[in-house]
Design an enzyme around this catalytic site. Sequence first.
Site, PDB file in Angstrom:
ATOM      1  N   SER A  87       0.921  -1.191  -0.032  1.00 26.77           N
ATOM      2  CA  SER A  87       0.052  -0.008  -0.057  1.00 26.77           C
ATOM      3  C   SER A  87       0.656   1.218   0.090  1.00 26.77           C
ATOM      4  O   SER A  87       0.158   2.216  -0.219  1.00 26.77           O
ATOM      5  CB  SER A  87      -0.883  -0.033   1.149  1.00 26.77           C
ATOM      6  N   THR A 207      -2.177   3.008   3.478  1.00 30.50           N
ATOM      7  CA  THR A 207      -1.320   4.178   3.629  1.00 30.50           C
ATOM      8  C   THR A 207      -0.807   4.156   4.730  1.00 30.50           C
ATOM      9  O   THR A 207      -1.184   3.506   5.637  1.00 30.50           O
ATOM     10  CB  THR A 207      -2.386   5.494   3.461  1.00 30.50           C
ATOM     11  N   THR A 225       1.782   7.037   0.425  1.00 27.51           N
ATOM     12  CA  THR A 225       1.003   6.233   0.157  1.00 27.51           C
ATOM     13  C   THR A 225       1.113   5.620  -1.530  1.00 27.51           C
ATOM     14  O   THR A 225       1.343   6.417  -2.219  1.00 27.51           O
ATOM     15  CB  THR A 225      -0.769   6.418   0.028  1.00 27.51           C
ATOM     16  N   ARG A 235      -5.435   9.552 -10.519  1.00 32.91           N
ATOM     17  CA  ARG A 235      -6.277   9.800  -9.353  1.00 32.91           C
ATOM     18  C   ARG A 235      -5.029  10.157  -8.274  1.00 32.91           C
ATOM     19  O   ARG A 235      -4.326   9.227  -8.082  1.00 32.91           O
ATOM     20  CB  ARG A 235      -6.942   8.509  -9.098  1.00 32.91           C
ATOM     21  N   VAL A 236      -5.689  11.060  -7.244  1.00 36.43           N
ATOM     22  CA  VAL A 236      -4.842  11.703  -6.340  1.00 36.43           C
ATOM     23  C   VAL A 236      -5.861  11.449  -5.184  1.00 36.43           C
ATOM     24  O   VAL A 236      -7.007  11.823  -5.184  1.00 36.43           O
ATOM     25  CB  VAL A 236      -4.288  12.974  -6.549  1.00 36.43           C
ATOM     26  N   GLY A 237      -5.599  10.827  -4.033  1.00 33.90           N
ATOM     27  CA  GLY A 237      -6.363  10.633  -2.963  1.00 33.90           C
ATOM     28  C   GLY A 237      -5.997  11.661  -1.847  1.00 33.90           C
ATOM     29  O   GLY A 237      -5.545  13.027  -2.282  1.00 33.90           O
ATOM     30  N   THR A 258      -5.793   7.423   7.054  1.00 34.25           N
ATOM     31  CA  THR A 258      -5.944   6.376   5.944  1.00 34.25           C
ATOM     32  C   THR A 258      -7.307   6.265   5.705  1.00 34.25           C
ATOM     33  O   THR A 258      -8.186   6.572   6.544  1.00 34.25           O
ATOM     34  CB  THR A 258      -4.939   5.202   6.594  1.00 34.25           C
ATOM     35  N   GLY A 259      -7.249   5.211   4.571  1.00 37.05           N
ATOM     36  CA  GLY A 259      -8.721   4.815   4.370  1.00 37.05           C
ATOM     37  C   GLY A 259      -9.117   5.523   3.194  1.00 37.05           C
ATOM     38  O   GLY A 259      -8.592   6.059   2.306  1.00 37.05           O
ATOM     39  N   GLY A 261      -9.873   7.883   0.647  1.00 31.09           N
ATOM     40  CA  GLY A 261      -9.430   9.058   0.315  1.00 31.09           C
ATOM     41  C   GLY A 261     -10.392  10.320  -0.395  1.00 31.09           C
ATOM     42  O   GLY A 261     -10.349  11.299   0.155  1.00 31.09           O
TER      43      GLY A 261
END
Length: 359
Positions: A87, A207, A225, A235-237, A258-259, A261
């Site tokens: 991750s 992450t 991450t 794609r950006v979180g 984390t999780g 985004g």
Amino acid sequence: MDSSMKRRDFLKSATLAGAAAFVGNSVPGLSEVQARANSVVRPVVIASANGLKATARAMELIQQGVDALDAVIAGVNIVEDDPKDNSVGFGGLPNEDGVVELDSSVMHGPSGRGGAVASLRNIKNPSKVAKVVMERSDHVLLVGEGALRFAVSHGFKEENLLTEESREIWLKWKETLSNQDDRLPPHDINSIDIGEGPKKYERITGTINCDGVDLKGNISGVTTTSGLAFKIPGRVGDSPILGAGLYVDNEVGAAGSTGRGEANLLACSSVMIVEYMRQGKTPEESCLLACTRIAQQTKERRLLDDKGRPNFNVNFYAINKSGVYGSAAIWSGPKFAVNTGEKESRLENCTYLYKREKK
Ligand code: GLY
């Protein structure tokens, strides 16, 4: 909300008791700054559950007098370098084209400065590049090709980040793909029901967030991450977005996530958690309020379970200036790593909004 309340109350009082022990001898009548200078600083490092080694390393460095930012970056570098962590960094799961794209942000409390990179390819330590963006540019966030060229100009080595293991996991995902992916059909944005979301394959949003208070009482944090597994390229979180995946205020504390985004990008929770702490709430209470906000904001049916609760998880981690720490998740289950000065770090349970029922 459910029966986790009792447990939270207990944790709250335990955390407050801890706070009293940490703050030490602040003298009534002195200015806040003088009181802080007189207080006993107790260093602490907190991270997501994959940060046991990271927190231990960061604490080891902090106890040698290293600045909190350098310490937490050195900690997460262990995870970025680890091919077994799918991750983060080297060995992170790739985008839908099979290319690893990394996101990271850093924030340095004492200087109030921050740096970040997003969609960075071929460089396994995006957290180090984020720090160079902070130190050697007038910018805060660099993305994609520009971020890579900036990193290379500063001597970072390009390498293939896709391990055989990650490539095989990606290929299996490709091969089992049906008509379920992240692309949504044309629809009215006011519609809350456009059908089922992807369910067939578990998507990793792992992450590492790591935040620390050093011997001088200075606070810094880092989040790094490979983002959502098999994401649409580009794609950006939340991880590289200051205010969402990480935020630090040296007078108050630090928070990170984390999780999922996407949910956190819509809530900007980390800055909100720091503001809750500024108002006097504990780190744990503040993290739980952020979870509540996300649950209230989530309206699309594809993102809800049959009781109207988010069908995803987001976890938050926070520390305050006095060394009090806390964590919360939307759903029960996650743990977090913490080190308050020991050789080995420990895992503690995140408090939670909803208890996951056993199947
Ligand atoms: N929270 C990490 C991500 O969604 O990319």
